[in-house]
Design an enzyme around this catalytic site. Sequence first.
Site, PDB file in Angstrom:
ATOM      1  CE  LYS A 205      -4.441  -1.826   1.097  1.00  0.00           C
ATOM      2  NZ  LYS A 205      -5.486  -2.113   2.084  1.00  0.00           N
ATOM      3  NE  ARG A 239      -7.734  -8.331   0.473  1.00  0.00           N
ATOM      4  CZ  ARG A 239      -7.302  -7.569  -0.527  1.00  0.00           C
ATOM      5  NH1 ARG A 239      -6.274  -6.768  -0.355  1.00  0.00           N
ATOM      6  NH2 ARG A 239      -7.913  -7.594  -1.692  1.00  0.00           N
TER       7      ARG A 239
HETATM    8  N1  HH2 Z   1      -7.533  -3.722   0.785  1.00  0.00           N
HETATM    9  C1  HH2 Z   1      -7.883  -3.763  -0.517  1.00  0.00           C
HETATM   10  C2  HH2 Z   1      -8.964  -4.538  -0.942  1.00  0.00           C
HETATM   11  N2  HH2 Z   1      -9.651  -5.304  -0.070  1.00  0.00           N
HETATM   12  N3  HH2 Z   1      -9.991  -6.080   2.138  1.00  0.00           N
HETATM   13  C3  HH2 Z   1      -9.656  -6.066   3.426  1.00  0.00           C
HETATM   14  N4  HH2 Z   1     -10.312  -6.821   4.318  1.00  0.00           N
HETATM   15  N5  HH2 Z   1      -8.617  -5.283   3.893  1.00  0.00           N
HETATM   16  C4  HH2 Z   1      -7.897  -4.498   3.065  1.00  0.00           C
HETATM   17  O1  HH2 Z   1      -6.971  -3.792   3.550  1.00  0.00           O
HETATM   18  C5  HH2 Z   1      -8.231  -4.476   1.678  1.00  0.00           C
HETATM   19  C6  HH2 Z   1      -9.305  -5.298   1.244  1.00  0.00           C
HETATM   20  C7  HH2 Z   1      -7.112  -2.963  -1.512  1.00  0.00           C
HETATM   21  O2  HH2 Z   1      -6.063  -3.700  -2.030  1.00  0.00           O
HETATM   22  P1  HH2 Z   1      -6.073  -4.524  -3.417  1.00  0.00           P
HETATM   23  O3  HH2 Z   1      -7.113  -5.599  -3.427  1.00  0.00           O
HETATM   24  O4  HH2 Z   1      -4.685  -5.024  -3.626  1.00  0.00           O
HETATM   25  O5  HH2 Z   1      -6.380  -3.470  -4.535  1.00  0.00           O
HETATM   26  P2  HH2 Z   1      -7.724  -3.050  -5.268  1.00  0.00           P
HETATM   27  O6  HH2 Z   1      -8.731  -2.717  -4.238  1.00  0.00           O
HETATM   28  O7  HH2 Z   1      -7.303  -1.873  -6.103  1.00  0.00           O
HETATM   29  O8  HH2 Z   1      -8.194  -4.206  -6.107  1.00  0.00           O
END
Ligand code: HH2
Length: 260
Positions: A205, A239
Amino acid sequence: MGILNVTPDSFSDAGRFVGAEDACARGAELVAEGADIVDVGGESTRPGAEPVAAAEEIRRVVPVIAALADTVPTALVSVDTTKAAVADAAADAGAKIVNDVSAGADPAMLPLVAARSLAVVLMHRRGDPQTMQRDTAYLDVVAEVTAYLAERAAVARAAGVPRALVFLDPGIGFGKDVDGNLRLLASLEDLASLGYPVVIGASRKSFIGALTGAPTGDRLAGSLAAAAAAAGLRRAIVRVHDVAATVQFLTVRAAVAGAA
Ligand code: HH2
């Protein structure tokens, strides 16, 4: 928990696994690397991301979840969604966990989770992807996030979700500045004291980039340092994008802690 984004616009792995076959192979790889859970997401939550209609989100995630259930039956699949209709279709395909970054804002979500005996991750955020980084000021970020998640857990319990199936996530990067993210990571025991397992999603992040200057694809070491914050907790889920490195890091860390 390994991240499997089947989106064209995620902040780190956009467009890499949009076909069900590629995505399923990636999910199998995450499990082989040591993930207990594969988190399948069909809508990006990054700041500025465009909303996706339920039908399109279902079209993206359901074939992948179904293929994972067929080919990697040991994988526990979660669906990263804020929509009850998507969670319902994902459960039909074999998902057992709903990872809801809106903590049950869809009024149909928590009753659905209860009726289908799913587990749920309730995450704190401010606003939505369009607005979440506009206001990142808190009087006491740890107290505010902890109180909010205690209230959402109570709502989930009142909807019929058993205590053992509720997980809480402070929402690293969702409506927080660098200092807020660090304070939350440094105070995870406060959140854990509510009695629910804690989920941490800090992998790659932007606060890691802000602290180190590293670009998105080069934040593994910083992501491991953030995962270390959760490693001391009795029950936690991290995660992550980089499963093998995280499993190795946590295994050695636990072994050293066990020898102390
Ligand atoms: N962060 C993201 C998405 N889902 N779910 C939980 N429980 N906690 C988090 O910190 C979280 C999440 C964002 O990250 P990412 O899936 O890598 O990216 P994007 O939302 O752009 O698909």
